[in-house]
Write an enzyme that holds these catalytic residues in place. Structure first.
Site, PDB file in Angstrom:
ATOM      1  N   LYS A 180      37.873  31.809  25.752  1.00  0.00           N
ATOM      2  CA  LYS A 180      37.627  32.907  26.686  1.00  0.00           C
ATOM      3  C   LYS A 180      38.923  33.565  27.157  1.00  0.00           C
ATOM      4  CE  LYS A 180      37.330  30.228  31.001  1.00  0.00           C
ATOM      5  NZ  LYS A 180      36.463  29.908  32.163  1.00  0.00           N
ATOM      6  N   ASP A 181      40.086  32.894  26.953  1.00  0.00           N
ATOM      7  CA  ASP A 181      41.368  33.467  27.348  1.00  0.00           C
ATOM      8  C   ASP A 181      41.957  34.388  26.293  1.00  0.00           C
ATOM      9  OD1 ASP A 181      41.326  32.056  29.749  1.00  0.00           O
ATOM     10  OD2 ASP A 181      42.462  30.364  28.932  1.00  0.00           O
TER      11      ASP A 181
ATOM     12  N   ARG B  65      33.614  38.318  37.495  1.00  0.00           N
ATOM     13  CA  ARG B  65      32.298  38.144  36.861  1.00  0.00           C
ATOM     14  C   ARG B  65      31.407  37.246  37.705  1.00  0.00           C
ATOM     15  NH1 ARG B  65      30.537  33.733  34.487  1.00  0.00           N
ATOM     16  NH2 ARG B  65      32.629  32.838  34.463  1.00  0.00           N
ATOM     17  N   ARG B  66      31.964  36.126  38.149  1.00  0.00           N
ATOM     18  CA  ARG B  66      31.177  35.217  38.989  1.00  0.00           C
ATOM     19  C   ARG B  66      30.849  35.861  40.329  1.00  0.00           C
ATOM     20  NH1 ARG B  66      35.215  30.510  37.152  1.00  0.00           N
ATOM     21  NH2 ARG B  66      34.021  29.640  35.400  1.00  0.00           N
TER      22      ARG B  66
ATOM     23  N   ARG C 268      41.498  23.761  42.905  1.00  0.00           N
ATOM     24  CA  ARG C 268      40.277  24.450  43.334  1.00  0.00           C
ATOM     25  C   ARG C 268      39.296  23.488  43.992  1.00  0.00           C
ATOM     26  NH1 ARG C 268      39.241  29.535  39.295  1.00  0.00           N
ATOM     27  NH2 ARG C 268      41.421  29.930  38.812  1.00  0.00           N
TER      28      ARG C 268
ATOM     29  N   CYS D 285      39.562  40.096  29.663  1.00  0.00           N
ATOM     30  CA  CYS D 285      38.929  38.824  29.995  1.00  0.00           C
ATOM     31  C   CYS D 285      38.801  38.599  31.494  1.00  0.00           C
ATOM     32  CB  CYS D 285      39.673  37.663  29.352  1.00  0.00           C
ATOM     33  SG  CYS D 285      41.358  37.446  29.939  1.00  0.00           S
TER      34      CYS D 285
END
Length: 332
Positions: free
Chosen positions: A94-95, A142-143, A170, A257
């Protein structure tokens, strides 16, 4: 042709040399690169050593959108490949920018981990049981877009808080009481052996993952054809066509991305036989007020070209519905 003379047992010095696998230095990157290294050892019979490389995305504390998003975690690894400092590199797919450099090849995309997002929350709470006004951390527009849209749809009140940092950092926002929860990729949590900390898996009907999420990419130089051919044994054809369709959607939307784009290609089975692939895509404003979410279903692509075509077809439909106006970052 390899002119390196063989040793007494018929093995060349080149074949004895450890393969140098380039990886980012984060705990997650090291874990997933270690898994790939073991697979490559078993496949080739050669030792594999990890070469730690620091990328710009690792040292910058700015948001991904501010520092460019696309490619900030991979350019240093690719430079090392082209310079001959490493033999192969492992990336989180995804990166990767959607445009593939001509002098590098994605030699293998192994079987994908769970592509979903997960919630890690205090006291094991789920989105349905979080208190009103719960503060949820994520570094992903996106989230944010999809979580805020879910909250609006269900009459819930949450606050999405932008965060950066590795998985430990996190999760610490939650354990230290600064946040009520954080949303992360299931694959990363699994690869670090921390799945027991997950409060809730977020189904794709609620939050579509990032294109390529859960998949790894093993890259090497085009000029190293023998290694590329060997690594191809680790490739999973179903994973490759699925993520190719997802990344084609991203490319056709001209999005990077870190843009608020989600996509997931599901392989649909009739009994034990995979017959179709469904590609779902979403683009949304980060406040969740507007989402463009569509899907398309077709035969399982028999080639990368067919997977690309499926992604482009869905992207065109999404653009017709106004997707372009919802993306904060456009890839140029």
């Amino acid at each position: 042709m390899n002119d390196t003379p063989p040793t007494a047992d018929g093995v060349t010095v080149e074949q004895q040399r450890p393969l140098r696998l380039g990886t980012r230095r984060s705990k997650l990157a090291m874990a997933q690169s270690g898994q790939v290294a073991e697979a490559v050892r078993q496949l080739t019979g050669r030792p594999v050593e990890l070469v730690e490389i620091t990328t710009y995305g690792d040292v910058s504390r700015e948001s991904l959108a501010q520092i460019g998003g696309t490619g900030v975690f991979v350019s240093a690894l690719r430079d090392a490949l082209l310079a001959g400092e490493i033999d192969l590199a492992v990336h989180s797919l995804k990166d990767l920018p959607t445009a593939q450099p001509e002098d590098l090849v994605l030699a293998a995309i192994p079987v994908r981990e769970d592509p979903r997002d997960v919630l890690i929350a205090r006291d094991g709470l789920t989105f349905e049981t979080l208190p009103a006004g719960a503060r949820i951390g994520t570094g992903s527009p996106r989230r944010m877009a999809q979580l805020n849209a879910w909250a609006r749809t269900h009459g819930r009140e949450i606050e999405t808080v932008p965060i950066r940092g590795n998985i430990d950092t996190r999760i610490a926002f939650v354990t230290d009481g600064e946040l009520d929860g954080v949303v992360l990729a299931a694959a990363g949590i699994s690869r670090l052996g921390r799945s027991a900390e997950i409060s809730q898996y977020l189904e794709p009907d609620t939050v579509l993952p990032a294109p390529g999420q859960g998949a790894l990419a093993i890259e090497c130089a085009v000029t190293n054809a023998p290694l590329a051919a060997a690594l191809a044994e680790l490739d999973d054809p179903y994973t490759r066509v699925a993520v190719t369709a997802e990344r084609s959607l991203l490319a056709a939307l001209e999005a990077g991305c870190s843009a608020p784009v989600g996509a997931l290609a599901d392989l649909l089975a009739d009994g034990q036989v995979v017959t179709e692939m469904r590609l779902r895509g979403v683009v949304g404003s980060t406040d969740g007020k507007t989402l463009v979410q569509l899907s398309i279903t077709g035969p399982v692509p028999a080639s990368s070209e067919e997977a690309v075509a499926l992604g482009r077809e869905l992207a065109a439909a999404m653009l017709d519905k106004g997707a372009a106006g919802l993306m904060g970052e456009r890839a140029l």
